[in-house]
Design an enzyme around this catalytic site. Structure first.
Site, PDB file in Angstrom:
ATOM      1  N   VAL A 167     -18.160  55.705 -36.862  1.00  0.00           N
ATOM      2  CA  VAL A 167     -18.478  54.738 -37.912  1.00  0.00           C
ATOM      3  C   VAL A 167     -19.962  54.394 -37.817  1.00  0.00           C
ATOM      4  O   VAL A 167     -20.502  54.243 -36.720  1.00  0.00           O
ATOM      5  CB  VAL A 167     -17.616  53.458 -37.741  1.00  0.00           C
ATOM      6  CG1 VAL A 167     -18.043  52.361 -38.703  1.00  0.00           C
ATOM      7  CG2 VAL A 167     -16.141  53.791 -37.915  1.00  0.00           C
ATOM      8  N   THR A 194     -24.060  56.815 -35.907  1.00  0.00           N
ATOM      9  CA  THR A 194     -22.684  56.322 -35.747  1.00  0.00           C
ATOM     10  C   THR A 194     -22.405  55.893 -34.303  1.00  0.00           C
ATOM     11  O   THR A 194     -23.131  56.230 -33.374  1.00  0.00           O
ATOM     12  CB  THR A 194     -21.668  57.411 -36.145  1.00  0.00           C
ATOM     13  OG1 THR A 194     -21.791  58.528 -35.259  1.00  0.00           O
ATOM     14  CG2 THR A 194     -21.869  57.863 -37.577  1.00  0.00           C
ATOM     15  N   ASP A 195     -21.314  55.147 -34.172  1.00  0.00           N
ATOM     16  CA  ASP A 195     -20.866  54.726 -32.840  1.00  0.00           C
ATOM     17  C   ASP A 195     -19.817  55.723 -32.329  1.00  0.00           C
ATOM     18  O   ASP A 195     -19.596  56.767 -32.943  1.00  0.00           O
ATOM     19  CB  ASP A 195     -20.338  53.286 -32.885  1.00  0.00           C
ATOM     20  CG  ASP A 195     -19.149  53.112 -33.832  1.00  0.00           C
ATOM     21  OD1 ASP A 195     -18.485  54.119 -34.181  1.00  0.00           O
ATOM     22  OD2 ASP A 195     -18.891  51.962 -34.217  1.00  0.00           O
ATOM     23  N   GLN A 196     -19.142  55.398 -31.243  1.00  0.00           N
ATOM     24  CA  GLN A 196     -18.155  56.308 -30.650  1.00  0.00           C
ATOM     25  C   GLN A 196     -16.950  56.557 -31.549  1.00  0.00           C
ATOM     26  O   GLN A 196     -16.241  57.528 -31.359  1.00  0.00           O
ATOM     27  CB  GLN A 196     -17.682  55.771 -29.301  1.00  0.00           C
ATOM     28  CG  GLN A 196     -18.728  55.888 -28.223  1.00  0.00           C
ATOM     29  CD  GLN A 196     -18.210  55.396 -26.888  1.00  0.00           C
ATOM     30  OE1 GLN A 196     -17.403  54.477 -26.823  1.00  0.00           O
ATOM     31  NE2 GLN A 196     -18.683  56.011 -25.818  1.00  0.00           N
ATOM     32  N   MET A 197     -16.746  55.695 -32.528  1.00  0.00           N
ATOM     33  CA  MET A 197     -15.621  55.866 -33.457  1.00  0.00           C
ATOM     34  C   MET A 197     -16.010  56.693 -34.680  1.00  0.00           C
ATOM     35  O   MET A 197     -15.197  56.904 -35.568  1.00  0.00           O
ATOM     36  CB  MET A 197     -15.097  54.496 -33.900  1.00  0.00           C
ATOM     37  CG  MET A 197     -14.558  53.663 -32.753  1.00  0.00           C
ATOM     38  SD  MET A 197     -14.071  51.999 -33.273  1.00  0.00           S
ATOM     39  CE  MET A 197     -15.677  51.255 -33.560  1.00  0.00           C
TER      40      MET A 197
END
Length: 142
Positions: A20, A15-18
């Site tokens: 997601v 996932t990314d920082q969000m």
């Protein structure tokens, strides 16, 4: 049409920082789905490679529909969309836990000799594999 299913747990590293799922991870999941389909049908990528062949990806197409998030399971559905003399096109759906479609995709593969990368028909390498793919393909050849 035969559809293989494989459940995966979304890992934090995907996932990314969000929180997601990062878009490139879907390509990895497509390969997980493709190899699961092959295994479910009783064939083996390893045996194909041991015989001196590989099946490179020639094209990938992904449509992202609804974001997947860390900590949730996802399901990869995979099938043979088309099979012709040289090419196999696989179809995919990646689903949320509730069945909502997160992404749809296709990958196109050919079989080549490992040593020369010259294309070769799957019909010549493994007629049973080729015939099974023709049998279960979503779209029948003309």
């Amino acid at each position: 049409m035969y559809i293989s299913e494989k459940e995966i747990e979304i890992r934090y590293a995907e996932t990314d920082q969000m929180g997601v799922v990062y878009h490139a991870n879907y390509v990895i999941w497509l390969e997980i789905g493709r190899t699961q389909l092959i295994k479910d049908l009783g064939f083996s990528v390893t045996e194909l490679e041991d015989a001196g062949y590989v099946s490179p990806v020639m094209n990938v197409n992904i449509s992202y529909k609804a974001a997947l998030r860390y900590g949730k399971p996802a399901k990869i559905r995979t099938w043979v969309k088309t099979q012709d003399r040289l090419r196999t096109v696989y179809g995919y759906e990646i689903l949320h836990e509730d069945g909502t479609v997160a992404a749809t995709a296709t990958t196109e593969h050919i079989v080549v000799r490992k040593d020369s990368f010259r294309p070769v028909s799957m019909m010549k390498i493994d007629p049973a594999w080729y015939e099974r793919y023709l049998e279960i393909a979503e779209e029948k050849p003309e």
